[in-house]
Design a protein around this motif. Structure first.
Motif, mmCIF file in Angstrom:
data_model
loop_
_atom_site.group_PDB
_atom_site.id
_atom_site.type_symbol
_atom_site.label_atom_id
_atom_site.label_comp_id
_atom_site.label_asym_id
_atom_site.label_seq_id
_atom_site.Cartn_x
_atom_site.Cartn_y
_atom_site.Cartn_z
ATOM 1 N N GLY A 63 0.802 -1.207 0.000
ATOM 2 C CA GLY A 63 0.000 0.000 0.000
ATOM 3 C C GLY A 63 0.832 1.253 0.000
ATOM 4 N N LYS A 64 0.146 2.376 -0.191
ATOM 5 C CA LYS A 64 0.842 3.654 -0.274
ATOM 6 C C LYS A 64 0.163 4.684 0.613
ATOM 7 N N ARG A 65 0.971 5.306 1.459
ATOM 8 C CA ARG A 65 0.563 6.488 2.198
ATOM 9 C C ARG A 65 1.349 7.675 1.640
ATOM 10 N N LYS A 66 2.641 7.695 1.853
ATOM 11 C CA LYS A 66 3.536 8.628 1.169
ATOM 12 C C LYS A 66 4.408 7.869 0.172
ATOM 13 N N ASN A 67 4.881 6.706 0.621
ATOM 14 C CA ASN A 67 5.665 5.812 -0.228
ATOM 15 C C ASN A 67 5.003 4.435 -0.219
ATOM 16 N N TYR A 68 5.405 3.587 -1.164
ATOM 17 C CA TYR A 68 4.889 2.223 -1.139
ATOM 18 C C TYR A 68 5.540 1.438 -0.010
ATOM 19 N N GLU A 69 4.713 0.676 0.715
ATOM 20 C CA GLU A 69 5.171 -0.015 1.914
ATOM 21 C C GLU A 69 4.680 -1.457 1.947
ATOM 22 N N TRP A 70 5.419 -2.270 2.671
ATOM 23 C CA TRP A 70 5.043 -3.638 3.054
ATOM 24 C C TRP A 70 4.352 -3.502 4.405
ATOM 25 N N ILE A 71 3.049 -3.799 4.449
ATOM 26 C CA ILE A 71 2.242 -3.560 5.642
ATOM 27 C C ILE A 71 1.814 -4.905 6.217
ATOM 28 N N VAL A 72 2.161 -5.152 7.461
ATOM 29 C CA VAL A 72 1.840 -6.419 8.123
ATOM 30 C C VAL A 72 0.828 -6.146 9.232
ATOM 31 N N TYR A 73 -0.256 -6.915 9.221
ATOM 32 C CA TYR A 73 -1.287 -6.769 10.249
ATOM 33 C C TYR A 73 -1.467 -8.092 10.975
ATOM 34 N N GLU A 74 -1.313 -8.064 12.301
ATOM 35 C CA GLU A 74 -1.529 -9.253 13.135
ATOM 36 C C GLU A 74 -2.978 -9.274 13.591
ATOM 37 N N THR A 75 -3.734 -10.227 13.094
ATOM 38 C CA THR A 75 -5.174 -10.243 13.359
ATOM 39 C C THR A 75 -5.496 -10.541 14.820
ATOM 40 N N THR A 76 -4.663 -11.343 15.500
ATOM 41 C CA THR A 76 -4.945 -11.696 16.891
ATOM 42 C C THR A 76 -4.609 -10.562 17.850
ATOM 43 N N LEU A 77 -3.654 -9.712 17.461
ATOM 44 C CA LEU A 77 -3.225 -8.610 18.320
ATOM 45 C C LEU A 77 -3.812 -7.268 17.885
ATOM 46 N N ASP A 78 -4.452 -7.244 16.713
ATOM 47 C CA ASP A 78 -4.989 -5.997 16.164
ATOM 48 C C ASP A 78 -3.886 -4.935 16.092
ATOM 49 N N LYS A 79 -2.769 -5.315 15.487
ATOM 50 C CA LYS A 79 -1.623 -4.428 15.434
ATOM 51 C C LYS A 79 -0.975 -4.538 14.064
ATOM 52 N N SER A 80 -0.480 -3.392 13.550
ATOM 53 C CA SER A 80 0.141 -3.407 12.228
ATOM 54 C C SER A 80 1.499 -2.732 12.252
ATOM 55 N N TYR A 81 2.334 -3.117 11.275
ATOM 56 C CA TYR A 81 3.698 -2.622 11.147
ATOM 57 C C TYR A 81 3.963 -2.348 9.669
ATOM 58 N N THR A 82 4.873 -1.425 9.403
ATOM 59 C CA THR A 82 5.188 -1.114 8.011
ATOM 60 C C THR A 82 6.692 -1.071 7.779
ATOM 61 N N THR A 83 7.074 -1.427 6.563
ATOM 62 C CA THR A 83 8.456 -1.326 6.108
ATOM 63 C C THR A 83 8.429 -0.785 4.686
ATOM 64 N N LYS A 84 9.317 0.133 4.395
ATOM 65 C CA LYS A 84 9.364 0.722 3.057
ATOM 66 C C LYS A 84 9.699 -0.334 2.019
ATOM 67 N N LEU A 85 8.996 -0.291 0.910
ATOM 68 C CA LEU A 85 9.239 -1.202 -0.214
ATOM 69 C C LEU A 85 10.239 -0.543 -1.160
ATOM 70 N N GLU A 86 11.226 -1.304 -1.608
ATOM 71 C CA GLU A 86 12.288 -0.736 -2.433
ATOM 72 C C GLU A 86 11.850 -0.641 -3.896
ATOM 73 N N VAL A 87 11.065 0.395 -4.171
ATOM 74 C CA VAL A 87 10.580 0.602 -5.546
ATOM 75 C C VAL A 87 10.773 2.052 -6.002
ATOM 76 N N ASP A 88 11.590 2.814 -5.288
ATOM 77 C CA ASP A 88 11.763 4.230 -5.618
ATOM 78 C C ASP A 88 12.380 4.451 -6.998
ATOM 79 N N HIS A 89 13.069 3.442 -7.518
ATOM 80 C CA HIS A 89 13.687 3.589 -8.836
ATOM 81 C C HIS A 89 12.655 3.536 -9.960
ATOM 82 N N LEU A 90 11.420 3.145 -9.635
ATOM 83 C CA LEU A 90 10.363 3.082 -10.638
ATOM 84 C C LEU A 90 9.596 4.403 -10.603
#
Length: 414
Positions: free
Chosen positions: A344-371
């Motif tokens: 998904g994208k907020r400012k940059n494209y990211e790898w977004i992980v959501y833990e359904t049992t904990l109702d918690k999410s984390y993000t890591t930048k996706l390396e696609v800036d060269h596109l």
């Protein structure tokens, strides 16, 4: 700004006798929903590897608007759309993850002619829908034309529902519609297509060959990019209508396989200052137990539990991105149990992980800036080894070009 009126849950009994036919599945669940479940990687939060699948460049083809899918053997399919060209057509391709070969699978206007449904001047510049294999062995997908469309006016050449066998380049024409057919989904037996304007649902029964139609309703030029079908063939479609000049009534309608309304549910995140800019339901994925998660284009995350009673069937979880609104059009599960991952994208494209049992999410930048000028339009497609495929477009020196990305986490599986 127009205010959205959230509709309270309405539990509606289908009119007349319910004649739904429940049948035992003939294919495994993963094939029916077009995915594959694998073990979790050692570090789920680490950004995955992104590989570009090389496609032939063309001055006429400019995007893959979310049109992706797979067959039961694990071959990947994608539809490429155009805006230019001599007659405005769209094209289907197959990617074999084993041989790494991309092969053409047909072209829409040519197939209209071969199926004797072409009219002089017909255009079908978009192949926009997901591509699903149904229980009859055919791959189903849809095409449409945009020329002449305006508020309350359908495009000149409407839409078409197609099917083809995986080992054939020839398509079979299933139906023509006045509406543009933007999305396709299925439970294996019933194939559904979403038409605009006004969120029209078409049903094709692969067992009997019969068709049916129902209007869910929408406003102005708003159209959801996707809709949901559960394991028993019930359809979930956004329904919108005007209350007055400042208020829109919005809900998620559930239909059974007879296209009777079962219930309506609230969609609290479904809002936009300009509703025409809202893409409705964009991402979705199925879990092992039949639950379905989906995202709206504002970033809202929802859970459908098809086998719970109506009061518990739909749950609004909140924003999937930890920082709020984000466009998360590609949604996957890896193990089918506790974790969701999104591109998904907020400012940059990211790898977004959501833990359904904990109702918690984390993000890591996706390396696609060269596109440059990258836009990703959503996918649910995975190959047999767990690779995820995401589609869209990017900007080259002279034009936009379609792009197919392989998202790889398998090197770190437990």
């Amino acid at each position: 700004m127009r205010w959205i009126l959230f509709v309270v849950v309405l539990l509606l009994t289908a009119c007349g006798q319910n004649n739904e036919e429940i049948e035992l599945p003939t294919r495994n669940f993963e094939n029916r929903v077009g995915t594959v479940f694998t073990s979790l990687p050692k570090d789920i939060l680490a950004a995955p590897t992104v590989e570009i699948i090389e496609l032939q460049k063309s001055g006429n083809l400019d995007a893959i608007w979310g049109a992706s899918g797979r067959d039961d053997a694990g071959n990947i399919y994608f539809g490429v759309s155009s805006h230019g060209g001599v007659y405005g057509s769209s094209f289907l391709y197959q990617y074999n993850p084993v041989t790494k070969q991309v092969s053409p699978q047909g072209e829409t206007v040519r197939e209209l002619k071969k199926n004797n449904v072409y009219r002089e001047g017909t255009r079908q510049n978009k192949l926009h829908s997901k591509i699903y294999q149904a229980n009859d062995g055919y791959l189903y997908f849809s095409s449409f034309d945009e020329s002449g469309e305006a508020e309350d006016i359908n495009p000149v050449w409407g839409g078409h529902l197609w099917r083809k066998l995986p080992d054939s380049e020839s398509w079979e024409h299933v139906m023509s519609t006045e509406e543009a057919l933007i999305a396709v989904n299925t439970n294996g037996r019933y194939v559904y297509a979403l038409g605009y304007w006004n969120h029209v649902i078409y049903q094709y029964d692969t067992k009997t060959g019969t068709t049916a139609r129902v209007v869910s309703g929408s406003v102005k030029m708003h159209v959801s990019r996707n809709f949901i079908v559960d394991e028993v063939g019930h359809v979930y479609v956004p329904s919108l209508s005007d209350i007055d000049s400042d208020i829109i009534k919005v809900s998620l309608k559930e239909y059974d396989t007879q296209l009777n309304t079962v219930a309506e549910y609230p969609l609290p995140s479904y809002q936009e200052e300009n509703i025409n800019n809202h893409h409705g339901i964009v991402g979705y994925t199925s879990m092992k137990n039949g639950d379905i998660y989906f995202t709206t284009s504002d970033g809202g995350l929802y859970l459908i539990s098809p086998f719970k009673d109506k009061k518990q069937k739909i749950k609004y979880i909140g924003m999937m991105h930890p920082d709020g609104s984000a466009y998360i059009a590609s949604l996957f599960t890896i193990d089918g149990e506790e974790l969701l991952v999104g591109i998904g994208k907020r400012k940059n494209y990211e790898w977004i992980v959501y833990e359904t049992t904990l109702d918690k999410s984390y993000t890591t930048k996706l390396e696609v800036d060269h596109l440059k000028g990258l836009s990703l339009f959503g996918s649910v497609t995975k190959s047999n080894n767990g690779d995820m495929y995401v589609v869209g477009r990017h900007k080259t020196e002279n034009s936009y070009q379609p792009i197919l990305l392989k998202i790889n986490k398998k090197d770190s599986y437990k």
